[in-house]
Design an enzyme around this catalytic site. Sequence first.
Site, PDB file in Angstrom:
ATOM      1  N   ASN A 141       0.790  -1.239   0.000  1.00 36.96           N
ATOM      2  CA  ASN A 141       0.000   0.000   0.000  1.00 36.96           C
ATOM      3  C   ASN A 141       0.820   1.286   0.000  1.00 36.96           C
ATOM      4  O   ASN A 141       0.322   2.322  -0.398  1.00 36.96           O
ATOM      5  CB  ASN A 141      -1.016  -0.001   1.155  1.00 36.96           C
ATOM      6  CG  ASN A 141      -0.360   0.018   2.501  1.00 36.96           C
ATOM      7  OD1 ASN A 141       0.719  -0.542   2.686  1.00 36.96           O
ATOM      8  ND2 ASN A 141      -0.995   0.659   3.450  1.00 36.96           N
ATOM      9  N   LYS A 165      12.534  -7.634   0.770  1.00 40.96           N
ATOM     10  CA  LYS A 165      11.495  -8.290  -0.030  1.00 40.96           C
ATOM     11  C   LYS A 165      10.233  -7.436  -0.078  1.00 40.96           C
ATOM     12  O   LYS A 165       9.471  -7.370   0.874  1.00 40.96           O
ATOM     13  CB  LYS A 165      11.131  -9.670   0.537  1.00 40.96           C
ATOM     14  CG  LYS A 165      10.420 -10.490  -0.522  1.00 40.96           C
ATOM     15  CD  LYS A 165       9.335 -11.393   0.020  1.00 40.96           C
ATOM     16  CE  LYS A 165       7.987 -10.749   0.129  1.00 40.96           C
ATOM     17  NZ  LYS A 165       7.301 -10.395  -1.100  1.00 40.96           N
ATOM     18  N   GLU A 185       4.470  -3.990  12.129  1.00 42.93           N
ATOM     19  CA  GLU A 185       3.365  -3.032  11.949  1.00 42.93           C
ATOM     20  C   GLU A 185       2.253  -3.778  11.242  1.00 42.93           C
ATOM     21  O   GLU A 185       2.477  -4.296  10.140  1.00 42.93           O
ATOM     22  CB  GLU A 185       3.806  -1.856  11.074  1.00 42.93           C
ATOM     23  CG  GLU A 185       4.540  -0.757  11.784  1.00 42.93           C
ATOM     24  CD  GLU A 185       3.792  -0.168  12.952  1.00 42.93           C
ATOM     25  OE1 GLU A 185       2.545  -0.247  12.980  1.00 42.93           O
ATOM     26  OE2 GLU A 185       4.469   0.352  13.854  1.00 42.93           O
ATOM     27  N   CYS A 245      -3.090   1.741   6.578  1.00 38.05           N
ATOM     28  CA  CYS A 245      -3.280   1.119   7.897  1.00 38.05           C
ATOM     29  C   CYS A 245      -3.764   2.151   8.905  1.00 38.05           C
ATOM     30  O   CYS A 245      -4.309   1.798   9.953  1.00 38.05           O
ATOM     31  CB  CYS A 245      -2.026   0.405   8.368  1.00 38.05           C
ATOM     32  SG  CYS A 245      -0.537   1.347   8.137  1.00 38.05           S
ATOM     33  N   GLN A 301      -8.499  -8.164  -3.056  1.00 39.21           N
ATOM     34  CA  GLN A 301      -8.832  -7.097  -2.116  1.00 39.21           C
ATOM     35  C   GLN A 301     -10.255  -6.607  -2.365  1.00 39.21           C
ATOM     36  O   GLN A 301     -11.007  -6.347  -1.425  1.00 39.21           O
ATOM     37  CB  GLN A 301      -7.816  -5.966  -2.246  1.00 39.21           C
ATOM     38  CG  GLN A 301      -7.962  -4.878  -1.201  1.00 39.21           C
ATOM     39  CD  GLN A 301      -7.821  -5.372   0.232  1.00 39.21           C
ATOM     40  OE1 GLN A 301      -6.825  -5.995   0.579  1.00 39.21           O
ATOM     41  NE2 GLN A 301      -8.832  -5.115   1.061  1.00 39.21           N
ATOM     42  N   GLU A 323     -10.082  -5.631  10.248  1.00 46.58           N
ATOM     43  CA  GLU A 323      -9.609  -4.648   9.272  1.00 46.58           C
ATOM     44  C   GLU A 323     -10.069  -5.035   7.863  1.00 46.58           C
ATOM     45  O   GLU A 323      -9.869  -6.159   7.429  1.00 46.58           O
ATOM     46  CB  GLU A 323      -8.076  -4.571   9.310  1.00 46.58           C
ATOM     47  CG  GLU A 323      -7.541  -3.439   8.459  1.00 46.58           C
ATOM     48  CD  GLU A 323      -6.034  -3.288   8.560  1.00 46.58           C
ATOM     49  OE1 GLU A 323      -5.331  -4.313   8.484  1.00 46.58           O
ATOM     50  OE2 GLU A 323      -5.565  -2.141   8.702  1.00 46.58           O
ATOM     51  N   GLU A 362       8.956   3.083  14.445  1.00 53.83           N
ATOM     52  CA  GLU A 362       9.665   3.363  13.204  1.00 53.83           C
ATOM     53  C   GLU A 362       9.715   4.879  13.010  1.00 53.83           C
ATOM     54  O   GLU A 362       8.947   5.617  13.593  1.00 53.83           O
ATOM     55  CB  GLU A 362       8.915   2.736  12.024  1.00 53.83           C
ATOM     56  CG  GLU A 362       8.750   1.236  12.172  1.00 53.83           C
ATOM     57  CD  GLU A 362       8.439   0.555  10.856  1.00 53.83           C
ATOM     58  OE1 GLU A 362       9.349   0.470  10.013  1.00 53.83           O
ATOM     59  OE2 GLU A 362       7.305   0.108  10.682  1.00 53.83           O
TER      60      GLU A 362
HETATM   61  P1  ADP Z   1      -1.145  -7.833   2.807  1.00 55.65           P
HETATM   62  O1  ADP Z   1      -2.514  -8.224   3.208  1.00 55.65           O
HETATM   63  O2  ADP Z   1      -0.775  -6.420   3.055  1.00 55.65           O
HETATM   64  O3  ADP Z   1      -0.732  -8.342   1.470  1.00 55.65           O
HETATM   65  P2  ADP Z   1       0.686  -9.782   3.888  1.00 55.65           P
HETATM   66  O4  ADP Z   1       1.060  -9.976   5.313  1.00 55.65           O
HETATM   67  O5  ADP Z   1       0.121 -10.919   3.139  1.00 55.65           O
HETATM   68  O6  ADP Z   1      -0.267  -8.547   3.906  1.00 55.65           O
HETATM   69  O7  ADP Z   1       1.930  -9.263   3.062  1.00 55.65           O
HETATM   70  C1  ADP Z   1       2.899  -8.373   3.564  1.00 55.65           C
HETATM   71  C2  ADP Z   1       4.261  -8.834   3.120  1.00 55.65           C
HETATM   72  O8  ADP Z   1       4.537 -10.109   3.731  1.00 55.65           O
HETATM   73  C3  ADP Z   1       4.386  -9.058   1.610  1.00 55.65           C
HETATM   74  O9  ADP Z   1       5.669  -8.643   1.172  1.00 55.65           O
HETATM   75  C4  ADP Z   1       4.226 -10.553   1.492  1.00 55.65           C
HETATM   76  O10 ADP Z   1       4.835 -11.071   0.336  1.00 55.65           O
HETATM   77  C5  ADP Z   1       4.935 -11.026   2.736  1.00 55.65           C
HETATM   78  N1  ADP Z   1       4.583 -12.396   3.141  1.00 55.65           N
HETATM   79  C6  ADP Z   1       3.443 -13.076   2.894  1.00 55.65           C
HETATM   80  N2  ADP Z   1       3.495 -14.318   3.414  1.00 55.65           N
HETATM   81  C7  ADP Z   1       4.700 -14.446   4.014  1.00 55.65           C
HETATM   82  C8  ADP Z   1       5.364 -15.483   4.739  1.00 55.65           C
HETATM   83  N3  ADP Z   1       4.805 -16.674   4.939  1.00 55.65           N
HETATM   84  N4  ADP Z   1       6.591 -15.235   5.230  1.00 55.65           N
HETATM   85  C9  ADP Z   1       7.172 -14.033   5.053  1.00 55.65           C
HETATM   86  N5  ADP Z   1       6.613 -13.034   4.364  1.00 55.65           N
HETATM   87  C10 ADP Z   1       5.400 -13.217   3.847  1.00 55.65           C
END
Ligand code: ADP
Length: 476
Positions: free
Chosen positions: A147, A170, A245, A279, A326, A378, A457
């Site tokens: 976002n 990542k 967060e 958020c 979404q 949420e 942060e």
């Molecule tokens: P959103 O609903 O904002 O997509 P996520 O928690 O799914 O929330 O994603 C936030 C970040 O966490 C992204 O970069 C996503 O790729 C990463 N992510 C999702 N699953 C995992 C996991 N199992 N381990 C580590 N990172 C992850």
Amino acid sequence: MRSLFINGEKVVTTQAIQNVNPSDTADVVGEYAMAGIQETQDAIAAARAAFPAWAAATPQARHDILLRAGNEILDRRRELADLLAREEGKLLGEAEIEVVRAGHILQFFAGEAVRLKGETGASVRPGIYVDVTREPVGVIGLITPWNFPIAIPAWKIAPALAYGNTVVFKPAELVPGSAWELVDILHRAGLPPGVLNLLTGKGSVVGQAILDDPAVDAISFTGSQATGKRVAQASLAHMRRFQLEMGGKNPLLVLDDADLEIAVECALDGSFYSTGQRCTASSRLIVTNSIHDRFVEMLAERMRRLVVGDARKPGTGMGPVVDENQLRQDTDYIEVARRQGGTLRTGGERLRRETPGYYLSPALITNTTNDMRINREEVFGPVASVIRVRDYEEGLSVANDTEFGLCAGICTTSLKYASDFKQKSEAGMVMVNLPTAGVDHHVPFGGRKGSSFGPREQGAHAREFFTEIKTSYTRP
Ligand code: ADP
């Protein structure tokens, strides 16, 4: 294909991520490399190898790189904003504000790199001196959501680098473009190989591989509660530090004595700008009796006038939802709210535009109570609900009755209620006559309860997470 960055090299992969424009799904922004476990391990090894030299680099050297990168971001704000709006669906104006913020964050932490100081003092024992110094933590894994495609990466990467850590980064699958540009800019600004590595790819593969690797010393994460819990569990297993967060269910309390224009403006901005995908968005509008009907009337009217459309088209007031998943989540929650007794006052309809995209009209649900799912979970979309309360006391209690605690707002002309709310709100950030979303980059950002975990942060407080403290005793 846009590459990964591993040890200063641009690495391409056999598989790719398609970056699609949510305002026009026929428009592919680009193809981005999809890292796997091997690339993740290579990046972590590169960050490990680069750590000693970067930790020993002078603050001036770190400052110069961050400043050059921050300046380039500001110089290219239009172009980067266009990319951000195209891959995420934020309006061009909002995207430009975000890009400028990322530039300012890099400039701010350029200064922090040279400002970092320790403390020195006398021991409680005679003839001994005590120093308290800060050192880098090591290799930091950064995992970010879609976002804020450039600002969130910037506010994690900048302090990590300023204080001498190396990084494995990542970004979210949906927005690799802004992340790639940010990392490319930092490399061209002079970062040595391996100091900042970019792994575009799947959370379940790359993210998980970062969590599982004991060579990663700390993880800073922004995203969902579910993934946040995984980060916490994996980090505890390795006894590593972590910072989370995870969003909010932010209340905006509107009192009878509020300036109605300001209150409606705060709700419109807080609930629906950036398509409600913040958020810090106001998702619970808690309104006292006498102002309730006029407030709802005016807000619904303003919402109906918001032009929903292509994020990059002049005149658009609200861009699309980020993707199909979404959008389904948003409409499902609207349905759940209606089934539990809420009234859909306006919006919540999937819209057709010239181009195929994820368009949803901003939704307002009235007649809700705080125990309904729409007020507990949420949604993360352009959906806000209204809760009617008797008075300030009931409003405060409803505002705090949530498992989240990121941000809370109040609209009132009363100094007494505003002051009381600032003290008694159980949120990490409080707004008086301002939207709950929209914060400064130089002061702490973060929440309480289920919203956040670990040190704050942003601003100088970021050093609490990104440095280790050492206490040294000397008898001269
Ligand atoms: P959103 O609903 O904002 O997509 P996520 O928690 O799914 O929330 O994603 C936030 C970040 O966490 C992204 O970069 C996503 O790729 C990463 N992510 C999702 N699953 C995992 C996991 N199992 N381990 C580590 N990172 C992850």
